[in-house]
Design a protein around this motif. Structure first.
Motif, mmCIF file in Angstrom:
data_model
loop_
_atom_site.group_PDB
_atom_site.id
_atom_site.type_symbol
_atom_site.label_atom_id
_atom_site.label_comp_id
_atom_site.label_asym_id
_atom_site.label_seq_id
_atom_site.Cartn_x
_atom_site.Cartn_y
_atom_site.Cartn_z
ATOM 1 N N ASP A 2 41.656 33.984 36.606
ATOM 2 C CA ASP A 2 40.574 34.944 36.337
ATOM 3 C C ASP A 2 40.196 34.978 34.854
ATOM 4 O O ASP A 2 39.420 35.845 34.433
ATOM 5 N N HIS A 50 48.039 39.253 39.765
ATOM 6 C CA HIS A 50 47.227 40.058 40.690
ATOM 7 C C HIS A 50 47.411 39.625 42.136
ATOM 8 O O HIS A 50 47.601 38.446 42.426
ATOM 9 N N HIS A 84 46.114 36.520 43.913
ATOM 10 C CA HIS A 84 46.595 35.223 43.412
ATOM 11 C C HIS A 84 48.056 34.970 43.786
ATOM 12 O O HIS A 84 48.473 33.823 43.888
ATOM 13 N N HIS A 100 43.221 39.286 30.538
ATOM 14 C CA HIS A 100 43.015 39.749 31.917
ATOM 15 C C HIS A 100 44.307 40.421 32.389
ATOM 16 O O HIS A 100 44.291 41.536 32.907
ATOM 17 N N HIS A 153 48.243 34.381 37.356
ATOM 18 C CA HIS A 153 48.569 35.726 36.888
ATOM 19 C C HIS A 153 49.051 36.560 38.059
ATOM 20 O O HIS A 153 49.098 36.081 39.191
#
Ligand SMILES: [Zn+2]
Length: 235
Positions: free
Chosen positions: A171, A72, A75, A152, A70
């Motif tokens: 996550d 974020h 990551h 998320h 994802h």
């Protein structure tokens, strides 16, 4: 520059976890012994990844791809640099791609974490990049299957290796102290949807979990998730 020495952590045969890059970054066999990265850690983690690779006889340019669970920062933090310096192609869930190119911004986290983000947001940015391709539910990357688990973030994905029944969950599903942990309410855009997405994971009969945060859990994860979900579904 000196680099801290990290132990080689082969979680399972063909799966390495690079420690100390927050979040967990995994080096994984995906086809014919070729390896890819799953997630890339925070910005400025490349030296640690490079060092880890050298300990297992590899260099970054040996990796063809980085699959990003994802958008974020913890990551995707090194994705732009890995692409520019080593030609590593980045793949991300379709609905998250606009958040890594810089076209769109996610709202800050909820609660206290959001206050911190508002104060220190300027220090919590990563170099934007254009992913080489986007991924959808059910697609494969070599032997690895992509499972779209939104909530998320809109484009959160899990990566499933059916050969070993191992899930790389980003996550979407975490661990702490040997137990499964649900995605964080304050850092999830739609926590209810994130919990609901776990139903898809329950269908997979996962044995082993390699989460984005926390220690990998080996054995019986599907059964544990079934029990945990009964508590989490009303959160
Ligand atoms: Zn996240």
């Amino acid at each position: 520059m000196l680099c801290q020495v990290f132990a080689v952590v082969e979680v399972l045969s063909g799966v390495h976890r690079v420690d100390g890059v927050n979040a967990n970054t995994y080096i994984v066999d995906y086809v014919d012994g070729e390896k890819i990265l799953i997630d890339t850690g925070m910005p400025r983690s490349i030296q640690k990844i490079e060092h880890y690779l050298s300990q297992i006889g590899l260099k970054p340019s040996d990796l063809k791809l980085a699959v990003l669970t994802h958008c974020h920062i913890d990551h995707v933090g090194c994705a732009a640099e890995l692409g520019k310096r080593f030609g590593i192609k980045t793949l991300i869930g379709e609905e998250d791609s606009h958040y890594v190119t810089g076209e769109r911004r996610l709202p800050p986290p909820k609660g206290l974490a959001g206050v911190g983000f508002r104060l220190f947001g300027a220090f919590l940015s990563f170099e934007p990049f254009k992913p080489h391709a986007t991924l959808r539910d059910g697609e494969s990357v070599g032997k690895l299957r992509i499972i779209h688990t939104p909530g998320h973030t809109p484009g959160s994905i899990c990566v499933f290796d059916a050969e070993t029944a191992t899930l790389f969950s980003g996550d979407a599903l975490l661990s702490s102290k040997g137990e499964l942990k649900p995605p964080s309410p304050s850092f999830s855009l739609n926590h209810r949807e994130a919990i609901h997405s776990l139903e898809k994971i329950m269908d997979l009969e996962v044995e082993n979990l390699c989460p984005g945060h926390g220690e990998p859990l080996l054995g019986g994860v599907g059964r544990k998730l079934g029990l945990a979900y009964e508590k989490w579904k009303n959160l």
